[in-house]
Structure formats: structure tokens, C-alpha cells
Design an enzyme around this catalytic site. Sequence first.
Site, PDB file in Angstrom:
ATOM      1  CD  GLU A 106       3.224 -10.428   1.987  1.00 37.94           C
ATOM      2  OE1 GLU A 106       2.451 -11.055   1.249  1.00 37.94           O
ATOM      3  OE2 GLU A 106       3.008 -10.219   3.186  1.00 37.94           O
ATOM      4  CD  GLU A 133      -3.025  -9.107  -0.054  1.00 34.82           C
ATOM      5  OE1 GLU A 133      -1.965  -8.453  -0.176  1.00 34.82           O
ATOM      6  OE2 GLU A 133      -3.087 -10.153   0.617  1.00 34.82           O
ATOM      7  CE  LYS A 182      -3.077 -13.624  -0.157  1.00 36.61           C
ATOM      8  NZ  LYS A 182      -2.049 -12.607  -0.494  1.00 36.61           N
ATOM      9  CG  ASN A 228      -1.399  -5.484   6.552  1.00 35.14           C
ATOM     10  OD1 ASN A 228      -1.751  -4.727   5.657  1.00 35.14           O
ATOM     11  ND2 ASN A 228      -1.247  -6.776   6.364  1.00 35.14           N
ATOM     12  CG  ASP A 268       0.272 -15.733   1.740  1.00 31.88           C
ATOM     13  OD1 ASP A 268       1.476 -16.063   1.706  1.00 31.88           O
ATOM     14  OD2 ASP A 268      -0.120 -14.623   2.129  1.00 31.88           O
ATOM     15  CE  LYS A 311      -2.471 -14.879   5.333  1.00 35.18           C
ATOM     16  NZ  LYS A 311      -1.474 -14.118   4.520  1.00 35.18           N
ATOM     17  CG  ASP A 363       2.431  -3.001   0.830  1.00 33.24           C
ATOM     18  OD1 ASP A 363       2.116  -1.836   0.518  1.00 33.24           O
ATOM     19  OD2 ASP A 363       1.832  -3.665   1.693  1.00 33.24           O
ATOM     20  CG  HIS A 408       1.166  -7.039   1.035  1.00 40.68           C
ATOM     21  ND1 HIS A 408       1.456  -6.108   2.014  1.00 40.68           N
ATOM     22  CD2 HIS A 408       0.718  -8.126   1.695  1.00 40.68           C
ATOM     23  CE1 HIS A 408       1.198  -6.621   3.214  1.00 40.68           C
ATOM     24  NE2 HIS A 408       0.745  -7.840   3.045  1.00 40.68           N
ATOM     25  CD  GLU A 440       0.780 -13.989  -1.393  1.00 38.11           C
ATOM     26  OE1 GLU A 440      -0.244 -14.056  -2.114  1.00 38.11           O
ATOM     27  OE2 GLU A 440       0.923 -13.123  -0.500  1.00 38.11           O
TER      28      GLU A 440
END
Lengths: 387, 387
Positions: free
Chosen positions: A264, A340, A180, A53, A212, A182, A291, A321, A238
Amino acid sequence: MRILGIRDIAVPMGAPMRNAVIDFSKMTVSAVAVITDVVRGGEPVVGFGFNANGRYAQSAVIRERLAPRVLEAPESHASADGTTLDPRAIRRLMMRNEKPGGHGERAVAVAALDIAVWDAAAKLRDMPLWALIAEDAGNGAPERGIPVYAAGGYYDPDKGADGLVAEMQRYLDEGYTQVKMKIGGATLDEDLARIEAVLTLLGGDGSRLAVDANGRFDEEAALRYGEAMSAYGLAWYEEPGDPLDFSLNAQVAAAYPGAIATGENLLSLQDARNLLRFGGMRPGLDFVQFDPALAYGVGETVDIVAMMAAEGWSARRFLPHGGNLLALAAAGGLSLGGCESYPGVFQPFGGFADDTPVEDGRVRLGDAPGAGFERKAALRDLLRTLL
Amino acid sequence: MRILGIRDIAVPMGAPMRNAVIDFSKMTVSAVAVITDVVRGGEPVVGFGFNANGRYAQSAVIRERLAPRVLEAPESHASADGTTLDPRAIRRLMMRNEKPGGHGERAVAVAALDIAVWDAAAKLRDMPLWALIAEDAGNGAPERGIPVYAAGGYYDPDKGADGLVAEMQRYLDEGYTQVKMKIGGATLDEDLARIEAVLTLLGGDGSRLAVDANGRFDEEAALRYGEAMSAYGLAWYEEPGDPLDFSLNAQVAAAYPGAIATGENLLSLQDARNLLRFGGMRPGLDFVQFDPALAYGVGETVDIVAMMAAEGWSARRFLPHGGNLLALAAAGGLSLGGCESYPGVFQPFGGFADDTPVEDGRVRLGDAPGAGFERKAALRDLLRTLL
């Protein structure tokens, strides 16, 4: 032994969240099938892949550049002993007539196709992809229980702190021990209140919570958040700033006493190496999060781990990631520090096999040949539409 | 004042050359038209743009991501006084829901569309683009005669040293005084013989010859070539190694006494800044070659020049890659050190206006509104097919 066909579809992610920088409601992902000329049980052996993603589907790069180059050189597909595909040789075909540098959408497109080739190569050897990766990397003793953490805590105008805590409680109920959330999409005071609400749920144990910022902060904000959060003892902080602002990263690393994590959005070995060389990262403390499903795929990730060793970094500091079966296979085969997970979102690509639930913060590597995508029913059903 | 439509086509370059890394026979370029709601002389005011050679056409990124975001927010298109478009605001629309880092195909797609927006904005102001760029950058005194050098000397199995010298002679006959040739696609001895043949044509004046390895060399080869070429006093030694291998670049800079030049494959301000911070580049000696038509377009290039100043670099050390009218306008408006030219190749995008020939190594900035693409008949004819 050759690849007969390469197919791809662009799939909407259907993920209605936002982080500090983007919303995901229009995000798409490429799913790819690599069809070999080997028939088993009346069916061709097929490898599947997809990108992670965040960077959109890449049908055009796959169809106009990568797939034609692979299909026009079938004599280069097989391994030396003819028993399977040679993913590194096929990767070289993909990159014909591509200039160095500029690692963006191309890295994502190559990743999706490369993963499908590795999945097929492992199936042709009748072995799990994690075991093939371990063999390729010379890693003799992979462990089967991989640490995973639950990444969530996206912003949602209707959620509030109560909703955030309820979300984190669900992750704990599902077997996760580390989560985790945001930050950077609200004011510092609001974010601190959100962090403290989750810490209360976690019994005050900061090592079970990562935050993050998704690269949102300038230098001043990155340092201000770092100072405000330093007493929490968080698992990591992060992407404080732009992923390519190595000077900003180094300043945060010099000022923030806890671990930072980033990578990532660095989509190549070269970019990853520059982070370690110039980003002020501390090998015994910080984490990198490249990633495999955005950064050129499996072979590049094996090479990144070798580069890390050359730069004095343990693979245990690498937490990829992505939150999917490919990242899990890479984490297993390369003995990374974990991977993750996005419980319930980025479906059907996110998450692991239906028969390997999260238990005490770990997911067990399966025994199915290839990456094990077929062991996740919703993902299998989507991938089969490629055939 | 708004943009009514955005159109693009993918155009084959039809360039049968190769450098040390890629061949160009399958290279494509995106040409873009931005159609405004302003009608003059019975015709809508239209801006045109295209990306430079080397990174392929980007129809998918333009159509699926950039154009819809621009067209869905017409209220953000106009400048504050309503007299023209606001290219920086439109660029922000393009980048909605895009993650930081990973500057690849997206940078190329944004460049093509951004250039069309700036071309339209200049036409709406009835001024040349170079003058609008100068105004935007606060550059009060642009000069009108821009130094250009002829980039050629590609490898061709049928050409040989005689063919190479004849090619360079043609460039001199056309009015160029400085030329560039490829290296790294043959053995060192063969390349030294090629260089010496051209130097003989140039009366032994190394300052009139640059050499370009297109990022092919590893550290050992880069240093070996540098040592072998050091006595020639060349204008510069271009892209010795991978464009993101800043450590390699710094080692070459430490060992090679002449100028080095690099940057055409760094597709963002962030990457450009990292080169200056970590690549060992010498501000009074070396050159940077970022390409406005690959690296997010005009506004990013203005910002790169401001970044260079902050890092202690004169804009005169910036010689943009690309060899087209947009690079010329940027070189003029920002008082760069000059710009590249590909005589006769990468047509019809390469080269300058039909009525501004190269004279004594310079091309004169024209007075036509916009970038002046309409003053190059073959380019004008191609761009009109978008309407």
C-alpha cells in the site's frame, strides 16, 4: 470533447484512530471534480475523484502542476472517436516536465485527478467504471460480487481487548466474514492476547483474521512476531517492515509459513515491480495491496496488473488498499482477489454504495455510470460542494 | 534554545534548458529560513536552506505538515548540552504522522527545512557546516579541496555542436577539468557526433567527459547507447534508464565496460540501499549521485554514507547531484568523491562561494560558519528576502 475546469478541495478525514506508526486525527484528503464541455439534462457531465487515506491532501500539486498542464492542451483530451475523454492521454499531460522516480505526493495527486477523469470518461460512455476498466484491460468476464474484508482494530487507549472484540462482532453483524486488526502498537504479549481474543470470536478460524503492522518492525521484531503468530494460520501478516526494505520482506517470507501482504505504500508501477522482483514474495501464497487512489490512479493500476502477469502473478493475489468505491471498481474490472473496507471510518470517502450492503463477505458492483460515487449519499453531498 | 519561526518562499529557477525528459522553464525551488531565539550582534541567528533543482518548490508540505509539527514541540529543538539545535531530533518532529515509503515531494520539503536547521546548528556552534557534518559522521580528516565537474550540455535547438563545444570550452576556461553533457534527446548518431565533438576539445581523453541520459532509455536503447559509447572510455554513463528499474540498470552494468552513475532520483536511504542491493552496481567502478537537497537533507545523507559502508561501498564513489554549497559541504564533511556543478545556471542557488573559484577542477571549502550561503552574494540577497 474537452475538460473545461478542474476543481479541488482538501477535506479533513476526521478519523480519530492510530495504527502502529501514525495517528489519523490530522489526516486530509483531496477531492477533485473534472468538468467536461458535454451537457446532459441541462447539467455538465462531471467526473469526481479523491485520494485514499494516509498521504494527505495534495491541492498544491494539483493546482500548480497537474491542472494547468491538462487545461492548456484541450486538443489532447478526447478519445480517438471523440465520444469520451482519453484518460491515458490526459495522464501524459499531467506528467509533462516531471522527472522519473520519487513517487510520493505526486502519485497521490495524479491519482485523485486521474480517478476523476476515468469517472467522467465512464459517465460519457454511460457505463459503470468497473466495466470501462474491464474493457481497457481486456478482461471479458468480471464477476459482480467482490470479496471485501473489514479493516479495523486500531489502537485506542480506552478500548481494550473487550472493545476490540465488540468492534469485530459489529463487522460480522454487518455481513463481513473476514476482518483485519492492527499489531505492533503494543508489546508482543499484549498483541498476542488481542489476536487470541479475536480468534475466539471467529471460532478459532485464523483464515478469517489478518494482522497489520503498518511497516513498523525492524528485522528482529518482524521475525519474532512472525514466529509467535505462525501457529494461528492467519489470513495474512501485513507490512511487517519498512515497505521499501525488500531484504527484510524476503527474510520474513523465507521464515513465516503463512501469507504475507504488503504494497500500500509503494506508489508506482516501478516500485510495485521491484517488490515482486526483489521482495521474496511467493506468487501462490502472498498478497499485494497497491492502492489505485494513492499510486497514480486507474491506468497505472491496469498496468500494474499487466506487470504482475508478466512477473508470474495472478491478479487474484492483488487486494487493493483503500476501502472505497474506486478500489471496488478496480477490483471488479480487473478481477482482483477482493478489496479492503473500513466500516464506518474515513468517511465519507470510505465504504461502498448505500444500496449495495455487504452480504456474506461480498459487495455487489452497481450499475450506475462512472464509479458510483453518487450512490453513496454522504459522499455525493460532499462532492457536490465542488460544483 | 529553540526555533521561533520557519519561513519559506517558492522561487522560479529561470533556467531555459531541457534535458532528454523535461524542460526547466517552469521549475521552482523552495527557499527556507529557520529563525532561532539566539541573538548575536543584535540579529537572530538564522539558518537557510533550499531544495535542489528538478522537483519543484514544496511550500504546501512545509507549511501544512512539517513546520507546524516542529513549532509545536519547542522542547525538542535543543541539543543535549543546550548550545545548539539538534537537527536529528527536529527531523523526527517533521516526520510525525508520516507513513513509511512514498519518498517524493516530502523528501524534497524535508530536505529544504533540514538544511536550514543544520545551517543554523553550525552557525550556533560558529563552525562551517562541512566541519559539523564531519563531526557528526566521525570523519576526522576532511580535505579542503573538493573535486567538482561542470554539468551542462543541455539541448537547445539553436546551439548545435559548435555551441556545445563553445560551452564546454567556457567551463575549461573557468577552471573545470571534467565536464558532463546530456544525451538521449536526439538520435544516437547525432548524440555520438556531439560526444565526439566534445572529446576532440578534450584531446580525446574520455575520462574528462561524462554523459547523462536522465533516465530516458528503455532497455534496448540503454544497451545500444552503451555499446556505441563503450570505446570512448567516458568518465561515466549516467541514468541510462528509469531510476527505479534496477533490473535494467543491472543489465547495463553487466554489458557496459565503463562506469555507470545513477541515484539523483532516489529520494531516500531506503531507495538508495535498494539500488546498491539490486541494481547490479559495481562498488569499485560505478558512482552514486544521491542529492542531499532532494533526499531528506543532511542527516539522511550521513546515514546513506554509513549504509554504503555497510554494503561495501567507499564514500568516494558518491558524487552528489545538485551543484550547490550544500552538496559541497556534504562532499567535504563526508569525504565524498566530489560534487556536481552547474556553471551559471539554476541561479542563484547553483554554484559556490564568490571567493572560492574553481581552480584546476577543485573548489575549496570555506571557513564561514554554516553552509556559507552568505558568501555567495546573489544567493545571500535572495535568502535575506525571507527575513
